[in-house]
Design a protein around this motif. Structure first.
Motif, mmCIF file in Angstrom:
data_model
loop_
_atom_site.group_PDB
_atom_site.id
_atom_site.type_symbol
_atom_site.label_atom_id
_atom_site.label_comp_id
_atom_site.label_asym_id
_atom_site.label_seq_id
_atom_site.Cartn_x
_atom_site.Cartn_y
_atom_site.Cartn_z
ATOM 1 N N PRO A 12 -4.165 11.768 -8.266
ATOM 2 C CA PRO A 12 -3.376 10.455 -6.963
ATOM 3 C C PRO A 12 -3.479 9.119 -7.218
ATOM 4 O O PRO A 12 -2.555 8.902 -7.028
ATOM 5 N N GLY A 13 -4.209 8.523 -8.650
ATOM 6 C CA GLY A 13 -3.565 7.738 -8.399
ATOM 7 C C GLY A 13 -2.391 7.417 -9.809
ATOM 8 O O GLY A 13 -2.419 5.952 -9.726
ATOM 9 N N TYR A 14 -2.149 8.122 -10.160
ATOM 10 C CA TYR A 14 -1.368 7.851 -11.147
ATOM 11 C C TYR A 14 -0.188 8.712 -11.208
ATOM 12 O O TYR A 14 1.138 8.413 -10.320
ATOM 13 N N LYS A 15 0.444 10.013 -10.904
ATOM 14 C CA LYS A 15 1.553 10.648 -11.112
ATOM 15 C C LYS A 15 1.281 10.915 -9.711
ATOM 16 O O LYS A 15 3.313 10.400 -9.226
ATOM 17 N N ALA A 16 0.807 11.438 -8.915
ATOM 18 C CA ALA A 16 1.353 11.198 -7.478
ATOM 19 C C ALA A 16 1.787 9.801 -6.995
ATOM 20 O O ALA A 16 2.657 9.971 -6.004
ATOM 21 N N THR A 17 1.265 8.851 -6.777
ATOM 22 C CA THR A 17 0.855 6.872 -6.681
ATOM 23 C C THR A 17 2.695 6.497 -7.249
ATOM 24 O O THR A 17 3.332 6.499 -6.345
ATOM 25 N N GLY A 69 -8.249 10.573 -11.327
ATOM 26 C CA GLY A 69 -9.035 9.572 -12.299
ATOM 27 C C GLY A 69 -8.981 8.148 -10.963
ATOM 28 O O GLY A 69 -8.000 7.209 -10.519
ATOM 29 N N VAL A 70 -10.027 6.702 -11.668
ATOM 30 C CA VAL A 70 -9.479 5.537 -10.804
ATOM 31 C C VAL A 70 -8.952 4.530 -11.722
ATOM 32 O O VAL A 70 -9.365 4.127 -13.282
ATOM 33 N N SER A 71 -7.984 3.862 -11.972
ATOM 34 C CA SER A 71 -7.440 3.678 -13.173
ATOM 35 C C SER A 71 -7.443 1.775 -13.025
ATOM 36 O O SER A 71 -8.662 1.405 -13.187
ATOM 37 N N GLY A 72 -7.630 1.509 -14.240
ATOM 38 C CA GLY A 72 -7.556 0.686 -14.990
ATOM 39 C C GLY A 72 -7.545 -1.032 -14.438
ATOM 40 O O GLY A 72 -8.204 -1.573 -13.336
ATOM 41 N N GLY A 73 -6.435 -0.636 -12.960
ATOM 42 C CA GLY A 73 -5.530 -1.714 -12.867
ATOM 43 C C GLY A 73 -6.980 -1.632 -11.309
ATOM 44 O O GLY A 73 -6.366 -2.720 -10.770
ATOM 45 N N ALA A 127 0.659 -0.811 0.318
ATOM 46 C CA ALA A 127 -0.091 0.246 -0.159
ATOM 47 C C ALA A 127 0.723 1.249 0.271
ATOM 48 O O ALA A 127 0.626 2.353 1.094
ATOM 49 N N CYS A 128 1.882 1.465 -1.285
ATOM 50 C CA CYS A 128 2.618 2.696 -1.180
ATOM 51 C C CYS A 128 2.470 3.420 -2.009
ATOM 52 O O CYS A 128 3.424 4.307 -2.700
ATOM 53 N N GLY A 129 0.551 4.228 -2.351
ATOM 54 C CA GLY A 129 0.057 4.727 -2.846
ATOM 55 C C GLY A 129 -0.496 5.411 -2.377
ATOM 56 O O GLY A 129 -0.531 6.236 -1.407
#
Length: 427
Positions: A370-375, A189-193, A149-151
């Motif tokens: 949040p779910g991509y660049k910041a993660t 957005g919410v990622s496909g993963g 859980a490191c994102g």
């Protein structure tokens, strides 16, 4: 079992690489590799790993010049021997290959056996439970730090509470009691993963044993083959509306459920358990999302969020509805454009009242989706913390959490990377 010292079987300096990014050909994997190419110290030894050398080479060619000579490692989750061969070459394995329930089990056990530190992005509570049961004791013996859980899931939650604990301890202001993280603002957005992980969990939840894990608020707060018996009412609900003023008197309106609360809250509670209940005997933790401060409007909006979340998760479990959702939801590997990622941001605020009556708030703020660049920033810095700041880390091994494994060292790295992390006494 908690807080065990490291006894690494392989000396850190004997490893060929500092970090291997496994899943580098995936959307978030590529973003993480790009972040490391742009921000890791020049002498950091990094490799890219995945199933296809051709695809890895194509990704490497798209990265900044610093990655031009990064080695490529071919490994496949369906071939455990290739994972074993990969993890012994590196100090840290950084994996974005999910859903982790489907693709992550062999890797986490391989890392634990090899004494290799491990970071991932999972928000899958059953997978973390699997990791505790199958890898914790081995990791303690080998000295491996297995850090899930490191994102965006779950560093803002976990560090938000940890920073409160550190400040309150420094102020000698007692212990934390009722504590709530609020997603104050967010664009992304919410990622496909992430969607694919939700599909897998929905399928797994048909198994009564998995369902018991999902419904247990203390599902991750114990050691291997142990289960903390906890009623759902023993902790704040993950799906209820929350009166904002009940969280802190400075707040107004009604708070909506936060869709990742069921994962984040259990990570935070595991941190407290690993720290031997350092947050306090009256510590309880929940999460919610701000949807406005006007009483009537926020209540309507929060109710709409709750209904939508229920309909979405219910729809995933109904085959005809799921087929429709699968046609419109993002597929694994899909993600927003760079322009959209750059416009994203998040602000989380975590409120608590201590046993002495003092009120505190921590805040974590970051630019980027949040779910991509910041993660990618949070995951990349987590890997670098484990690889390069080993002398600053607590002497702990096993299946840990970001706060317990890296704590202050990670917070310092994230601040240096441009995130804002602060704590304020409110009264």
């Amino acid at each position: 079992m908690f807080g065990s010292p490291r006894h690494a079987m392989v000396a850190p300096m004997s490893r060929e690489f500092d970090v291997i990014v496994y899943g580098a050909t995936g959307f978030v994997g590529e973003l993480t590799a790009r972040y490391l190419a742009e921000h890791a110290p020049a002498d950091t030894k990094i490799a890219l790993a995945g199933r296809s050398e051709t695809k890895l080479a194509a990704i490497r060619a798209k990265l900044p010049a610093a990655a031009a000579n990064w080695p490529l490692v071919v490994a496949d989750s369906d071939t455990p021997s290739s994972l074993d061969a990969m993890v012994v070459r590196t100090q840290v394995i950084c994996t974005t290959v999910g859903p982790y329930l489907r693709y992550g089990q062999a890797l986490v056990t391989a890392a634990a056996s090899a004494g290799t530190d491990y970071v991932d992005l999972t928000g899958e509570v059953p997978f973390v439970r699997y990791s505790i049961d199958k890898a914790h004791e081995t990791a303690v013996a080998t000295g491996a730090r297995i850090v899930h859980a490191c994102g965006f899931d779950s560093i803002p939650s976990d560090l938000g509470v940890y920073l409160l604990y550190r400040r309150i301890s420094d102020d000698d202001a007692g212990h934390l009691t009722d504590t709530t993280m609020i997603v104050k603002a967010m664009r992304g957005g919410v990622s496909g993963g992430t969607i694919d992980s939700m599909r897998v969990i929905s399928d797994q939840a048909k198994d009564p044993a998995v369902r018991r894990v999902l419904l247990n608020p203390q599902a991750l707060s114990s050691g291997p083959a142990e289960t903390v018996a906890a009623r759902r009412s023993s902790e704040p609900s993950d799906i209820s509306l929350v009166r904002a003023k009940a969280v802190d008197p400075s707040l107004r309106g009604t708070l909506a459920p936060f869709f990742m609360a069921s994962a984040n809250t259990r990570i935070v509670r595991r941190s407290n358990a690993l720290l031997h209940d350092a947050y306090g005997p009256y510590f309880h933790y929940g999460e919610a999302m701000a949807v406005g401060s006007t009483p009537v409007v926020s209540t309507i909006a929060a109710s709409a969020v709750a209904v939508s979340l229920g309909a979405f998760f219910g729809g995933l479990s109904i085959p005809p509805v799921r087929k429709v959702l699968d046609r419109v939801l993002p597929a694994p590997g899909d993600g927003p454009s760079e322009k959209a990622r750059d416009k994203g941001y998040f602000v989380t605020q975590t409120f608590t009242r201590t046993t002495t009556g003092a009120r505190y708030r921590s805040q974590i703020r970051a630019s980027g989706d949040p779910g991509y660049k910041a993660t990618a920033v949070m995951l990349g810095e987590s890997a670098l913390t484990l690889a390069l700041d080993r002398d600053k880390l607590p002497a702990r091994a096993g299946v840990l959490t970001p706060a317990v494994a890296m704590g202050d060292a990670l917070a310092d790295r994230l601040r240096a990377a441009g995130l804002s992390l602060d704590v304020q006494k409110l009264g």
